[in-house]
Design an enzyme around this catalytic site. Sequence first.
Site, PDB file in Angstrom:
ATOM      1  N   LYS A 197      16.530  -6.687   4.786  1.00  0.00           N
ATOM      2  CA  LYS A 197      16.598  -7.542   5.976  1.00  0.00           C
ATOM      3  C   LYS A 197      17.944  -7.312   6.671  1.00  0.00           C
ATOM      4  O   LYS A 197      18.473  -6.197   6.608  1.00  0.00           O
ATOM      5  CB  LYS A 197      16.350  -9.009   5.595  1.00  0.00           C
ATOM      6  CG  LYS A 197      15.037  -9.168   4.819  1.00  0.00           C
ATOM      7  CD  LYS A 197      14.572 -10.580   4.630  1.00  0.00           C
ATOM      8  CE  LYS A 197      13.275 -10.589   3.830  1.00  0.00           C
ATOM      9  NZ  LYS A 197      12.720 -11.939   3.644  1.00  0.00           N
ATOM     10  N   SER A 204       9.497 -13.539  -2.537  1.00  0.00           N
ATOM     11  CA  SER A 204      10.301 -14.025  -3.660  1.00  0.00           C
ATOM     12  C   SER A 204       9.968 -13.333  -4.984  1.00  0.00           C
ATOM     13  O   SER A 204      10.043 -13.932  -6.052  1.00  0.00           O
ATOM     14  CB  SER A 204      10.192 -15.548  -3.797  1.00  0.00           C
ATOM     15  OG  SER A 204      10.605 -16.176  -2.594  1.00  0.00           O
ATOM     16  N   HIS A 254       6.580  -7.194   9.508  1.00  0.00           N
ATOM     17  CA  HIS A 254       7.054  -8.247   8.596  1.00  0.00           C
ATOM     18  C   HIS A 254       6.876  -9.595   9.272  1.00  0.00           C
ATOM     19  O   HIS A 254       7.039  -9.719  10.494  1.00  0.00           O
ATOM     20  CB  HIS A 254       8.531  -8.025   8.230  1.00  0.00           C
ATOM     21  CG  HIS A 254       8.973  -8.893   7.089  1.00  0.00           C
ATOM     22  ND1 HIS A 254       9.322 -10.209   7.262  1.00  0.00           N
ATOM     23  CD2 HIS A 254       9.064  -8.650   5.757  1.00  0.00           C
ATOM     24  CE1 HIS A 254       9.626 -10.732   6.085  1.00  0.00           C
ATOM     25  NE2 HIS A 254       9.480  -9.803   5.150  1.00  0.00           N
ATOM     26  N   GLY A 282      11.402 -16.114   1.235  1.00  0.00           N
ATOM     27  CA  GLY A 282      12.698 -16.764   1.382  1.00  0.00           C
ATOM     28  C   GLY A 282      12.694 -18.225   0.953  1.00  0.00           C
ATOM     29  O   GLY A 282      13.625 -18.971   1.235  1.00  0.00           O
ATOM     30  N   GLU A 308       2.198 -10.453   1.981  1.00  0.00           N
ATOM     31  CA  GLU A 308       3.303 -11.388   1.819  1.00  0.00           C
ATOM     32  C   GLU A 308       2.891 -12.756   2.328  1.00  0.00           C
ATOM     33  O   GLU A 308       2.897 -12.999   3.536  1.00  0.00           O
ATOM     34  CB  GLU A 308       4.525 -10.921   2.624  1.00  0.00           C
ATOM     35  CG  GLU A 308       4.997  -9.532   2.270  1.00  0.00           C
ATOM     36  CD  GLU A 308       6.487  -9.329   2.546  1.00  0.00           C
ATOM     37  OE1 GLU A 308       7.167  -8.866   1.627  1.00  0.00           O
ATOM     38  OE2 GLU A 308       6.964  -9.665   3.641  1.00  0.00           O
ATOM     39  N   ASN A 311      13.590  -4.688   0.677  1.00  0.00           N
ATOM     40  CA  ASN A 311      13.739  -5.013   2.097  1.00  0.00           C
ATOM     41  C   ASN A 311      15.048  -5.791   2.213  1.00  0.00           C
ATOM     42  O   ASN A 311      15.094  -6.970   1.887  1.00  0.00           O
ATOM     43  CB  ASN A 311      12.546  -5.869   2.552  1.00  0.00           C
ATOM     44  CG  ASN A 311      12.710  -6.380   3.969  1.00  0.00           C
ATOM     45  OD1 ASN A 311      13.582  -5.916   4.702  1.00  0.00           O
ATOM     46  ND2 ASN A 311      11.866  -7.333   4.351  1.00  0.00           N
ATOM     47  N   GLU A 332       8.636 -12.072   9.548  1.00  0.00           N
ATOM     48  CA  GLU A 332       9.785 -12.553  10.323  1.00  0.00           C
ATOM     49  C   GLU A 332       9.767 -11.967  11.735  1.00  0.00           C
ATOM     50  O   GLU A 332      10.162 -12.629  12.697  1.00  0.00           O
ATOM     51  CB  GLU A 332      11.091 -12.230   9.572  1.00  0.00           C
ATOM     52  CG  GLU A 332      11.224 -13.101   8.330  1.00  0.00           C
ATOM     53  CD  GLU A 332      12.081 -12.523   7.210  1.00  0.00           C
ATOM     54  OE1 GLU A 332      12.771 -11.509   7.417  1.00  0.00           O
ATOM     55  OE2 GLU A 332      12.038 -13.100   6.103  1.00  0.00           O
TER      56      GLU A 332
HETATM   57  C1  3PY Z   1      10.699 -11.621   0.402  1.00  0.00           C
HETATM   58  O1  3PY Z   1      10.831 -11.165  -0.730  1.00  0.00           O
HETATM   59  O2  3PY Z   1      10.867 -12.791   0.641  1.00  0.00           O
HETATM   60  C2  3PY Z   1      10.305 -10.739   1.519  1.00  0.00           C
HETATM   61  O3  3PY Z   1      10.141 -11.182   2.634  1.00  0.00           O
HETATM   62  C3  3PY Z   1      10.154  -9.292   1.276  1.00  0.00           C
HETATM   63  O4  3PY Z   1       9.832  -8.601   2.442  1.00  0.00           O
END
Ligand code: 3PY
Length: 254
Positions: A12, A217, A96, A177, A171, A10, A98
């Site tokens: 982003k 992460s 997601h 992040g 997630e 991803n 976010e």
């Molecule tokens: C991350 O790895 O922090 C993610 O948000 C993957 O979507």
Amino acid sequence: GERKYLVAGNWKCNGTLASNEELVKTFNEAGPIPSNVEVAICCPSVYLPQLLSSLRDDIQIGAQDCGVNDKNGAFTGEIGAFQIKDIGCDWVIIGHSERREGFEMPGETPDLCAKKTRVAIDAGLKVMFCIGEKKEQREDGTTMDVCASQLEPLAAVLTESDWSSIAIAYEPVWAIGTGLTATPEMAQETHASIRDWISQNVSADVAGKVRIQYGGSMKGANAKDLLEQPDIDGGLIGGASLTADFFNVVNGAP
Ligand code: 3PY
């Protein structure tokens, strides 16, 4: 196992034509992809054509969101699932954290995420559907309630056969992040609960087949321990998918 791993990047809102070209070169030269792993990259929509024409054929390509409109129309700024499909993509990420949280705008509701998924599946795309709890919710012990409240509207819009086009990306929001990762045991426990929810609320057959990716992460250094867990069927990879380390995740599957 019966489930093929799904490791997806991803990106982003990262990248430029020039930096993408570098990364594509890195991935194209990264060696063979293990036969038990399916790999995808979800890049900013404007760069989908660049990846479609330059990235190796054994990496699938996806968008990171789609509109809720199911046809052409007056939806300024939106990108339709049918358009993502039309240019040759296979996947779209929906929900997601976010996007659920929102940026300068209100975030996406569980119902909107479910509706977008319906539209994406009708357009012929496969969906990585993201769910997960925030830090306070984990601390309050409501992780599975939160996941269930995000899965319920999804299950309500899908037929049993639609589930073959779905992967669930678990997630934990506190691990996104932040550099924090759920321990493999914590992640496994939640993945098993999610699979159990699907078994109870959809069917045992779907629960046995659906892939549940871990996200938050995940990187080369922790991929192996996560992917060894019986209910972790891959990953949705943020920062590490912007570097050669992505292939350490791809190669980390047992
Ligand atoms: C991350 O790895 O922090 C993610 O948000 C993957 O979507």
